[in-house]
Design an enzyme around this catalytic site. Sequence first.
Site, PDB file in Angstrom:
ATOM      1  CG  HIS A   1      77.794  49.348  19.425  1.00  0.00           C
ATOM      2  ND1 HIS A   1      78.349  49.151  18.189  1.00  0.00           N
ATOM      3  CD2 HIS A   1      78.763  49.927  20.177  1.00  0.00           C
ATOM      4  CE1 HIS A   1      79.596  49.572  18.187  1.00  0.00           C
ATOM      5  NE2 HIS A   1      79.865  50.057  19.383  1.00  0.00           N
TER       6      HIS A   1
HETATM    7  C1  T46 Z   1      82.992  51.185  19.699  1.00  0.00           C
HETATM    8  C2  T46 Z   1      83.279  51.828  18.394  1.00  0.00           C
HETATM    9  C3  T46 Z   1      83.849  53.213  18.542  1.00  0.00           C
HETATM   10  C4  T46 Z   1      87.156  42.451  18.070  1.00  0.00           C
HETATM   11  O1  T46 Z   1      87.368  41.250  17.764  1.00  0.00           O
HETATM   12  N1  T46 Z   1      87.883  43.048  19.067  1.00  0.00           N
HETATM   13  C5  T46 Z   1      87.737  44.339  19.406  1.00  0.00           C
HETATM   14  O2  T46 Z   1      88.433  44.845  20.306  1.00  0.00           O
HETATM   15  C6  T46 Z   1      86.722  45.111  18.723  1.00  0.00           C
HETATM   16  C7  T46 Z   1      86.506  46.562  19.099  1.00  0.00           C
HETATM   17  C8  T46 Z   1      85.985  44.502  17.743  1.00  0.00           C
HETATM   18  N2  T46 Z   1      86.203  43.192  17.432  1.00  0.00           N
HETATM   19  C9  T46 Z   1      85.415  42.589  16.338  1.00  0.00           C
HETATM   20  C10 T46 Z   1      83.928  42.451  16.603  1.00  0.00           C
HETATM   21  C11 T46 Z   1      83.345  42.525  15.206  1.00  0.00           C
HETATM   22  O3  T46 Z   1      83.374  41.252  14.612  1.00  0.00           O
HETATM   23  O4  T46 Z   1      85.542  43.435  15.199  1.00  0.00           O
HETATM   24  C12 T46 Z   1      84.343  43.437  14.452  1.00  0.00           C
HETATM   25  C13 T46 Z   1      83.825  44.838  14.227  1.00  0.00           C
HETATM   26  O5  T46 Z   1      83.322  45.341  15.469  1.00  0.00           O
HETATM   27  P1  T46 Z   1      82.074  46.357  15.533  1.00  0.00           P
HETATM   28  O6  T46 Z   1      81.090  46.013  14.478  1.00  0.00           O
HETATM   29  O7  T46 Z   1      81.603  46.408  16.947  1.00  0.00           O
HETATM   30  O8  T46 Z   1      82.798  47.725  15.120  1.00  0.00           O
HETATM   31  P2  T46 Z   1      82.242  49.206  15.210  1.00  0.00           P
HETATM   32  O9  T46 Z   1      83.141  50.024  14.366  1.00  0.00           O
HETATM   33  O10 T46 Z   1      80.785  49.294  14.957  1.00  0.00           O
HETATM   34  O11 T46 Z   1      82.443  49.618  16.777  1.00  0.00           O
HETATM   35  C14 T46 Z   1      83.741  49.693  17.340  1.00  0.00           C
HETATM   36  C15 T46 Z   1      83.771  49.014  18.714  1.00  0.00           C
HETATM   37  O12 T46 Z   1      83.325  47.655  18.586  1.00  0.00           O
HETATM   38  C16 T46 Z   1      82.898  49.706  19.729  1.00  0.00           C
HETATM   39  O13 T46 Z   1      83.185  49.229  21.020  1.00  0.00           O
HETATM   40  O14 T46 Z   1      82.665  51.862  20.666  1.00  0.00           O
HETATM   41  O15 T46 Z   1      84.117  51.058  17.520  1.00  0.00           O
END
Ligand code: T46
Length: 137
Positions: A50
């Site tokens: 993303h």
């Molecule tokens: C990024 C990379 C490096 C929350 O509720 N609060 C938060 O602050 C974050 C970051 C995530 N979430 C929830 C949203 C999803 O349900 O945690 C879950 C996993 O998030 P995501 O699939 O977006 O995780 P990654 O590891 O793909 O990405 C994360 C960050 O979301 C993103 O901003 O730059 O780490």
Amino acid sequence: MIIQTISIKSVTAQGMGTLSVFEGSHDVPFDIKRIYYIHGAPKGTHRGGHAHKALRQVLWCPYGSIRIRLDNGREKADVLLDSPDKGLIVEHYMWREMIWEKKDSVLCVAADSYYDESDYIRDYNEFLEAVKGKDLD
Ligand code: T46
């Protein structure tokens, strides 16, 4: 410039380990509003896939080894976070993927904004469309 790394100040105390520190606005080019970290991931884990419309972040790996793949829509580059004193600034409109090279590596992130799902671009074609014609640093 697609890869922007910072060297995190580290102070070693003889026989007592090392303290590493950076400060918002001083050592990274923004204030810090949110910290999160990802742990317990097996080797080979792929996360990310993303970009963000506005969010700016610094990523670092205090333990282990994590490959970060960045793509600004024109250029792609990889950086290995494998040392607790290496930070990576990830600007907005940068597609990112994180790949766990070692089990249990820890990815820490300091962000300039609170969590906002509407700031995410999770579709690669939508990302390419969004960066078309943008001035890239
Ligand atoms: C990024 C990379 C490096 C929350 O509720 N609060 C938060 O602050 C974050 C970051 C995530 N979430 C929830 C949203 C999803 O349900 O945690 C879950 C996993 O998030 P995501 O699939 O977006 O995780 P990654 O590891 O793909 O990405 C994360 C960050 O979301 C993103 O901003 O730059 O780490």
